[in-house]
Write an enzyme that holds these catalytic residues in place. Structure first.
Site, short mmCIF file in Angstrom:
data_model
loop_
_atom_site.label_atom_id
_atom_site.label_comp_id
_atom_site.label_asym_id
_atom_site.label_seq_id
_atom_site.Cartn_x
_atom_site.Cartn_y
_atom_site.Cartn_z
N ASN A 51 0.83 -1.21 0.00
CA ASN A 51 0.00 0.00 0.00
C ASN A 51 0.87 1.26 0.00
O ASN A 51 0.60 2.22 -0.72
CB ASN A 51 -0.89 0.02 1.24
CG ASN A 51 -2.03 -0.98 1.18
OD1 ASN A 51 -2.32 -1.55 0.13
ND2 ASN A 51 -2.68 -1.20 2.31
N ARG A 76 -11.76 -4.29 -13.63
CA ARG A 76 -10.65 -5.20 -13.34
C ARG A 76 -11.20 -6.62 -13.45
O ARG A 76 -12.23 -6.93 -12.86
CB ARG A 76 -10.07 -4.99 -11.94
CG ARG A 76 -9.56 -3.58 -11.67
CD ARG A 76 -8.85 -3.52 -10.32
NE ARG A 76 -8.71 -2.16 -9.84
CZ ARG A 76 -7.74 -1.32 -10.21
NH1 ARG A 76 -6.84 -1.74 -11.08
NH2 ARG A 76 -7.67 -0.10 -9.73
N ARG A 82 -6.18 1.87 -12.96
CA ARG A 82 -4.77 2.02 -12.60
C ARG A 82 -4.09 0.69 -12.29
O ARG A 82 -4.60 -0.12 -11.52
CB ARG A 82 -4.63 2.96 -11.40
CG ARG A 82 -3.18 3.23 -11.00
CD ARG A 82 -3.11 4.23 -9.88
NE ARG A 82 -3.47 5.57 -10.31
CZ ARG A 82 -4.26 6.39 -9.62
NH1 ARG A 82 -4.80 5.99 -8.50
NH2 ARG A 82 -4.53 7.59 -10.07
N HIS A 92 -16.61 3.01 -14.07
CA HIS A 92 -16.35 2.26 -12.84
C HIS A 92 -17.57 1.46 -12.39
O HIS A 92 -17.49 0.66 -11.46
CB HIS A 92 -15.92 3.25 -11.74
CG HIS A 92 -15.35 2.61 -10.52
ND1 HIS A 92 -16.00 2.60 -9.31
CD2 HIS A 92 -14.17 1.97 -10.31
CE1 HIS A 92 -15.25 1.99 -8.41
NE2 HIS A 92 -14.14 1.60 -8.98
N HIS A 150 -15.42 -3.80 1.19
CA HIS A 150 -15.42 -3.10 -0.09
C HIS A 150 -16.82 -2.70 -0.57
O HIS A 150 -16.96 -1.88 -1.48
CB HIS A 150 -14.74 -3.98 -1.15
CG HIS A 150 -14.37 -3.27 -2.41
ND1 HIS A 150 -15.07 -3.43 -3.58
CD2 HIS A 150 -13.37 -2.40 -2.68
CE1 HIS A 150 -14.53 -2.69 -4.52
NE2 HIS A 150 -13.50 -2.04 -4.01
#
Length: 721
Positions: free
Chosen positions: A64, A386, A416, A446, A603
């Protein structure tokens, strides 16, 4: 520099009614992120966890921190270099933010090294050694010497650095060893560099009963005589480089795929942002590294410990189940099994919510795989942000196209660090006949949506999947997310309009149920918050429950402050960055914020509004969304927010998922008014929401037994509800 020193507005002595300085009203985004990573690092110090899981948390913390330097610090330094003085939410300039970050970064790095030393000692007691070569017996040192000669020497290339041998390029996160050498009495000193190839193992496991790991850079320094026969080593040093790794998309880019292929190559050679050195680095070699890499003085970090702690993840794979969490296998949703695995029949009967990772992500894959093979399915539309390396979702879309379905995939190239992988998947999909769309140049797509159109007896029916997380099967085993399946015709029509917006720029102006950003989602949330404010002012119950990964958008924070001041009770579960300050007198005293950090990465994103009743209740308005409360999500991304109106799903999301997160104590950190977090109680009498969901029946099988008039009760281990 402390946060107080960084404030641009001085404290106001005019009286308690004066408005607080921005630094008192908001927390800087970057400093809040560092606070989050300290919570992650604290899990490596959590004595309740198995040792290899603690080591994994240490590697996550280090990984991270690497990404934070590569993106956030690099971005701030770029602003300073370009003379940009845009202030953060707390009123600090980029230069002030960098100064505050550097102070905290150094302390965080030191704490990571301390955690490693503690874990090394504890792991050694269990027969897992992260060893120094000189501490090993002669027989094992001899084995390492032979291994170095046979397996490592062919991989590495020593390079002299002089006028005829220019300084080599050091890749991002690259580790190397630099030597100062001498041959003969009269010759000048020679500088040589050895870069560790990215394909080489970071740690070598020594054969034996114990699991002994030695870092590859130790081998290079210890057996330098094999590399440089006839030379005398005067000094050496291990170093590591972090580079600027962000990609900015230029609006005039004509071909996004070609642009990103080029940009990825540029990123690999980005500006050096951080140079890490071992404490014993040779002074001459260190001076050369500083000059050649052109790293600012303050971003050179020296440590007596190990560099590149993120690579410790390799040791976490040691086959020692006694030092890991007890294995957990996600359940397959009962509702689908009751229909003999027919996803469409189950969804057609009633909306379904799936709670990952406690319920298997396989159901999402099966939904698409069934669509690919079903002769009645006409078309599939899919967003991909992703998808992972070996993606069954991609395989299902390719199979569908090969079976003659009309398949459209919206592949986000700007995800990213997944740009290269997504370019690869886009090429594979196009070769199979899938219509691949890259979305908007200046907005990321997204939203997580699948849309399947099926020909049935009574006409065409649309089936949708809306997710809070990505279509990534590996992440779905670690991240807690919600998958919502529905055949609601209105949601199907709205989802189709969303895809038309992305593929054809046809902006929807008459959505029936969905809210989309950047064209209305934020305004919809304001409308819902305003309704709670009105209820509070009218003396009705008023409350907001929200679960997010991050909240940094100033306008949204101010709207929640407004609600708090009106008397709305707001309970927030924010895992990561939180620029909102909870419990400030006169501003946010009715807001509480907690962060849940545990075995799984929280999440899912949920908003719930009391709607005139005491929370939780069947009358509350509940929404799932792909968006965090950040400016990038609300203003610069295509995101979706879907209302949950089915009673069963509503109860499962509000009365189970949200309530369990709010009740959790064992994995929770509470945000104090000063912006600091403290851990809640652990041990006897505590409640662990992850253990609760691992132990309890799946959400998708609970609905039939619920009475229509009550929200399901969550029963704790001590019998309380």
């Amino acid at each position: 520099m402390t946060a107080e020193a960084a404030r641009t507005t001085p404290a106001n002595d005019a009286g308690t009614n004066a408005p607080p300085a921005r630094g008192d009203r908001y927390t800087n985004r970057e400093l809040s992120w560092l606070s989050f990573n300290r919570r992650v690092l604290a899990e490596s110090e959590n004595e309740r966890y198995p040792l290899l899981e603690r080591l994994r948390f240490l590697s996550i913390s280090a990984s991270n921190l690497d990404e934070f330097i590569m993106v956030r610090v690099a971005g701030l330094e770029g602003q300073v270099q370009r003379g940009i003085e845009t202030q953060g939410i707390d009123g600090t300039s980029p230069r002030q933010q960098i100064a505050a970050i550097r102070e905290q970064f150094s302390a965080l790095e030191d704490r990571q090294q301390e955690s490693l030393e503690t874990l090394r000692g504890l792991l050694a007691e269990e027969g897992i050694l992260i060893a120094a070569i000189d501490d090993l017996p002669e027989s094992q040192q001899n084995w390492l010497a032979e291994y170095f000669e046979s397996d490592i020497l062919p991989l590495i290339t020593p390079q002299a650095i002089d006028p005829s041998h220019p300084f080599p390029f050091v890749a991002n996160k690259g580790i190397g060893v630099i030597f100062r050498l001498k041959r003969g009495k009269r010759q000048a000193d020679l500088i040589e560099m050895v870069l560790i190839p990215s394909g080489a193992p970071r740690f070598v496991r020594v054969p034996g009963d114990d699991a002994i790991y030695v870092s590859i850079e130790q081998l290079v320094t210890r057996y330098a005589d094999q590399l440089f026969p006839g030379f005398k080593v005067l000094g050496d040093g291990i170093f590591r480089v972090i580079r600027d790794s962000d990609i900015e998309v230029e609006e005039e880019a004509e071909d996004l795929v070609r642009y990103f292929r080029t940009a990825i190559q540029r990123r690999r050679r980005g500006r050096a942002v951080l140079l890490e050195l071992d404490d014993d680095c040779d002074e001459v070699a260190e001076t050369l590294l500083r000059e050649q890499l052109e790293v600012e003085e303050a971003m050179v970090v020296k440590t007596g410990g190990m560099l590149g702690l993120a690579d410790l993840s390799a040791i976490c794979n040691e086959p020692r189940p006694d030092l890991k969490f007890e294995p957990f296998s996600p359940r397959y949703p009962e509702r689908i099994l009751e229909h003999d695995g027919d996803c469409f029949a189950a969804i057609r009967e009633k909306d379904i919510v799936i709670h990952h990772p406690f319920e298997s992500f396989d159901v999402v894959v099966d939904f698409l795989s069934q669509a690919a093979r079903d002769p009645a399915v006409v078309s599939i539309k899919q967003t991909l942000y992703r998808a992972g390396d070996q993606s069954p979702v991609i395989a299902a879309l390719i199979e569908a196209a090969q079976n003659g379905k009309a398949v459209t995939a919206v592949v986000e190239l700007k995800a990213r660090f997944d740009e290269e992988r997504n370019i690869h998947w886009a090429s594979e999909l196009e070769r199979a006949g899938v219509q691949v769309i890259y979305g908007f140049t200046d907005w990321k797509t997204h939203a997580k949506v699948s849309l399947v159109v099926r020909r049935e007896e009574d006409g065409y029916r649309t089936y949708c999947h809306f997710g809070t997380g990505n279509y990534h099967p590996v992440n779905a085993k670690i991240y807690t997310d919600l998958s919502f399946f529905t055949a609601d015709p209105a949601l199907g029509r709205d989802a189709a309009k969303m895809f038309n917006f992305i593929t054809g720029y046809i902006e929807p102006d008459d959505l029936e149920k969905l809210a989309l950003s950047p064209i209305g989602l934020q305004e919809k949330l304001y409308e819902l918050i305003d309704a709670e404010i009105a209820n509070a002012k009218a003396g009705k119950p008023a409350g907001i429950w929200v679960k997010l990964n991050s909240i940094t958008n100033r306008a949204m924070i101010d709207k929640l402050y407004e609600a708090s001041q009106a008397g709305v009770e707001i309970r927030m579960v924010v895992r990561g960055i939180c620029s909102l300050r909870a419990g400030l007198p006169g501003i946010s005293e009715n807001i509480s914020v907690k962060s849940v950090i545990g075995r799984f990465l929280e999440h899912s994103r949920v908003w719930a509004f009391a709607n005139g009743k005491t929370m939780p209740s069947r009358q509350a308005k509940v929404f799932l969304t792909s968006a965090d409360a950040m400016s990038r999500n609300l203003e610069h991304r295509v995101e979706v927010m879907v209302p949950i109106t089915n009673k069963t799903v509503h109860d499962q999301v509000l009365g189970q998922v949200m309530l369990a997160n709010i009740l959790d104590t064992e994995q929770s950190w509470v945000l104090e008014p000063d912006g600091q977090y403290h851990r809640m109680r652990q041990g006897d009498g505590g409640f662990n929401c992850h253990q609760y969901f691992m132990a309890n029946p799946s959400l998708s099988g609970r609905g039939a037994a619920l009475a229509d008039h009550e929200v399901p009760r969550l029963t704790l281990r001590d019998g309380t509800t």
